[in-house]
Write a protein that holds these residues in place. Sequence first.
Motif, PDB file in Angstrom:
ATOM      1  N   VAL A  59       0.907  -1.202   0.081  1.00 50.80           N
ATOM      2  CA  VAL A  59      -0.119  -0.041   0.012  1.00 50.80           C
ATOM      3  C   VAL A  59       0.751   1.391   0.045  1.00 50.80           C
ATOM      4  O   VAL A  59       0.704   2.169   0.820  1.00 50.80           O
ATOM      5  N   LEU A  60       1.774   1.380  -0.942  1.00 48.85           N
ATOM      6  CA  LEU A  60       2.780   2.460  -1.203  1.00 48.85           C
ATOM      7  C   LEU A  60       1.914   3.703  -1.366  1.00 48.85           C
ATOM      8  O   LEU A  60       1.035   3.770  -2.173  1.00 48.85           O
ATOM      9  N   MET A  61       2.336   4.904  -0.526  1.00 49.03           N
ATOM     10  CA  MET A  61       1.497   6.097  -0.677  1.00 49.03           C
ATOM     11  C   MET A  61       2.719   7.071  -1.448  1.00 49.03           C
ATOM     12  O   MET A  61       2.036   8.383  -2.024  1.00 49.03           O
ATOM     13  N   ARG A  62       3.662   6.674  -1.533  1.00 48.64           N
ATOM     14  CA  ARG A  62       4.854   7.766  -2.193  1.00 48.64           C
ATOM     15  C   ARG A  62       5.602   6.719  -3.051  1.00 48.64           C
ATOM     16  O   ARG A  62       5.767   5.447  -2.618  1.00 48.64           O
ATOM     17  N   ARG A  63       6.269   6.983  -4.185  1.00 48.02           N
ATOM     18  CA  ARG A  63       7.005   6.087  -4.994  1.00 48.02           C
ATOM     19  C   ARG A  63       8.464   6.158  -4.375  1.00 48.02           C
ATOM     20  O   ARG A  63       9.214   7.208  -4.094  1.00 48.02           O
ATOM     21  N   PRO A  64       8.986   5.013  -3.661  1.00 41.46           N
ATOM     22  CA  PRO A  64      10.096   5.000  -2.992  1.00 41.46           C
ATOM     23  C   PRO A  64      11.308   5.412  -4.155  1.00 41.46           C
ATOM     24  O   PRO A  64      11.344   5.031  -5.299  1.00 41.46           O
ATOM     25  N   ALA A  65      12.489   5.967  -3.619  1.00 39.41           N
ATOM     26  CA  ALA A  65      13.472   6.448  -4.218  1.00 39.41           C
ATOM     27  C   ALA A  65      14.419   5.132  -4.726  1.00 39.41           C
ATOM     28  O   ALA A  65      14.732   5.265  -5.941  1.00 39.41           O
ATOM     29  N   ILE A  66      14.148   4.003  -4.067  1.00 39.85           N
ATOM     30  CA  ILE A  66      14.879   2.967  -4.650  1.00 39.85           C
ATOM     31  C   ILE A  66      14.219   2.492  -5.965  1.00 39.85           C
ATOM     32  O   ILE A  66      14.923   2.011  -6.896  1.00 39.85           O
ATOM     33  N   PHE A  67      12.919   2.991  -6.523  1.00 36.74           N
ATOM     34  CA  PHE A  67      12.359   2.414  -7.546  1.00 36.74           C
ATOM     35  C   PHE A  67      12.986   3.308  -8.764  1.00 36.74           C
ATOM     36  O   PHE A  67      12.759   2.768 -10.028  1.00 36.74           O
ATOM     37  N   ASP A  68      13.621   4.210  -8.607  1.00 41.53           N
ATOM     38  CA  ASP A  68      14.200   5.074  -9.501  1.00 41.53           C
ATOM     39  C   ASP A  68      15.529   4.921  -9.671  1.00 41.53           C
ATOM     40  O   ASP A  68      16.229   5.791 -10.599  1.00 41.53           O
ATOM     41  N   VAL A  69      16.272   4.088  -9.270  1.00 36.74           N
ATOM     42  CA  VAL A  69      17.856   3.836  -9.291  1.00 36.74           C
ATOM     43  C   VAL A  69      18.061   2.983 -10.884  1.00 36.74           C
ATOM     44  O   VAL A  69      17.034   2.451 -11.473  1.00 36.74           O
ATOM     45  N   PRO A  70      19.143   3.528 -11.309  1.00 39.05           N
ATOM     46  CA  PRO A  70      19.356   3.045 -12.914  1.00 39.05           C
ATOM     47  C   PRO A  70      19.366   1.268 -12.747  1.00 39.05           C
ATOM     48  O   PRO A  70      19.664   0.789 -11.746  1.00 39.05           O
ATOM     49  N   ASP A  71      18.915   0.925 -13.846  1.00 37.11           N
ATOM     50  CA  ASP A  71      18.911  -0.631 -14.126  1.00 37.11           C
ATOM     51  C   ASP A  71      17.897  -1.141 -12.877  1.00 37.11           C
ATOM     52  O   ASP A  71      18.447  -2.333 -12.138  1.00 37.11           O
ATOM     53  N   VAL A  72      17.095  -0.725 -12.498  1.00 37.61           N
ATOM     54  CA  VAL A  72      16.261  -1.030 -11.446  1.00 37.61           C
ATOM     55  C   VAL A  72      15.977  -2.572 -11.290  1.00 37.61           C
ATOM     56  O   VAL A  72      16.297  -3.220 -10.039  1.00 37.61           O
ATOM     57  N   ALA A  73      15.429  -3.040 -12.365  1.00 40.55           N
ATOM     58  CA  ALA A  73      15.107  -4.478 -12.417  1.00 40.55           C
ATOM     59  C   ALA A  73      16.361  -5.555 -11.981  1.00 40.55           C
ATOM     60  O   ALA A  73      16.101  -6.766 -11.643  1.00 40.55           O
ATOM     61  N   ASP A  74      17.462  -4.834 -12.260  1.00 44.93           N
ATOM     62  CA  ASP A  74      18.639  -5.717 -12.056  1.00 44.93           C
ATOM     63  C   ASP A  74      19.058  -5.753 -10.585  1.00 44.93           C
ATOM     64  O   ASP A  74      19.808  -6.305 -10.290  1.00 44.93           O
ATOM     65  N   LYS A  75      18.767  -4.597 -10.012  1.00 37.54           N
ATOM     66  CA  LYS A  75      19.003  -4.257  -8.628  1.00 37.54           C
ATOM     67  C   LYS A  75      18.113  -5.188  -7.471  1.00 37.54           C
ATOM     68  O   LYS A  75      18.665  -5.158  -6.238  1.00 37.54           O
ATOM     69  N   LEU A  76      16.721  -4.916  -7.797  1.00 35.80           N
ATOM     70  CA  LEU A  76      16.031  -5.108  -6.806  1.00 35.80           C
ATOM     71  C   LEU A  76      14.811  -5.938  -7.185  1.00 35.80           C
ATOM     72  O   LEU A  76      14.515  -5.595  -8.370  1.00 35.80           O
ATOM     73  N   THR A  77      13.978  -6.600  -6.210  1.00 38.46           N
ATOM     74  CA  THR A  77      12.572  -6.875  -6.420  1.00 38.46           C
ATOM     75  C   THR A  77      11.840  -6.307  -5.441  1.00 38.46           C
ATOM     76  O   THR A  77      12.057  -6.253  -4.352  1.00 38.46           O
ATOM     77  N   TRP A  78      10.456  -5.855  -5.886  1.00 33.14           N
ATOM     78  CA  TRP A  78       9.600  -5.393  -5.003  1.00 33.14           C
ATOM     79  C   TRP A  78       8.463  -6.155  -4.697  1.00 33.14           C
ATOM     80  O   TRP A  78       7.806  -6.636  -5.548  1.00 33.14           O
TER      81      TRP A  78
END
Length: 446
Positions: A59-78
């Motif tokens: 239930v995110l109410m703000r877009r986290p900064a981690i979502f906007d890192v370069p190559d996000v799909a290679d860095k993390l999973t939400w």
Amino acid sequence: MDFAALYKSKLTTPEEAVKVVKSGDWVDYGWCTGTPNALDKALAARMDELENVNFRGGVLMRRPAIFDVPDVADKLTWNSWHMSGIERKACMEGFGFYSALRYSELPRWYRENVGRINVTMIQVAPMDAQGWFSFGPQASHLKAVCEASDVVIVEVNKYMPRCLGLYEEAIHVSEVDMIVENDEPMPQMGGGAAPTAVDEAVAKLIVEEIPNGACLQLGIGGMPNTVGAMIAESDLKDLGVHTEMYVDAFVDIAKAGKINGSKKAIDTGKQVFAFGAGTQKLYDYVNNNPECMSAPVSYTNDARTIAQIDNFISINNIVDVDLFGQMNAESAGIKQISGAGGQLDFVLGAYLSKGGKSFICCSSTFKKKDGTLESRIRPTLETGSVVTDARPCAHWFVTEYGKVNLKGLTAWQRAEALISVAHPDFREQLIKDAEKMRLWRRSNKR
């Protein structure tokens, strides 16, 4: 114990705190308004050093900064327990995924199934004189999350309301590993657009079924909000609250003098909730309010708890329903748009309540991108759609064209009842579909 000294010894900067995160870690970001801000930004700044970091939240109410890192799909999973629009976009961007579980099961799952969480980061209210940090309006499952974590980092925010409860609504300074401070206004969740004629028609059909002394649960969306507004303007009295999510509508009903909880057999006089989000009006109302009780979701959403409260009224939305009575509240075909949440728990619990009723509501149609109308009552659910409420569980179903009690109906009765509240333009086709599916008796009314 000198709690102030202990607090000071654990105080650090966000940049220092996030250094504990390693590649491959599981990091819990809490829930809804408790999602971290300063810690999130600090962690995003060092994500280029990391890979394969797994996050949990919802239930995110703000877009986290981690979502906007370069190559996000290679860095993390939400990994989301319940998706907001922000999380739906993460799924479309290739790094977001839904975790299917009944919301009420989360505390037990964290305690018995998760194993260990490497790091938890959550926002909390300022520490009180006894050393406790309130989780704010999201007791939910956060105590269980902290118990399962190797490292617990709290982000103290003076704007976070202090919510009172009986248990698991706070964490003690002795249980925390690191503390950071960051004062940031609470995220706002408004009531959405003004109610439509359809919202008002559905709400009217539901409100006339609510007796004095009833206990209310409202879901998220325009229709439950409209029901709340109508209740606030009604002659109803002695209402109670026992809900998953606390929303602005409850504040309006309470301020209109309709809520006192005097008829509740348990938690008498208390407005009980697992989490809450809304406008500043809501945050101000729940802050240090002894009428409001923040509780773990394993309590609020347990059908056995709900069953103890007479005249329990549960009101929730769905996306669509088929002629078998299978109800989908969380996906559009294969596209996940929200989550199972607690809807099924409240459907079951309300029926177990003496005099209780659950209402599942939706508009009879929706408008497609090309402007054409499509029925929300379908012969079968769209391929890939999720069944949130199985057909044996449904009680009352409501559209702007009427309300029907589906409980215990045989297949042909159920199809007839659902078609009777469909948009008139679609009824004949639905009858033809029902005939092909052998759900229509010759003696059925046409």
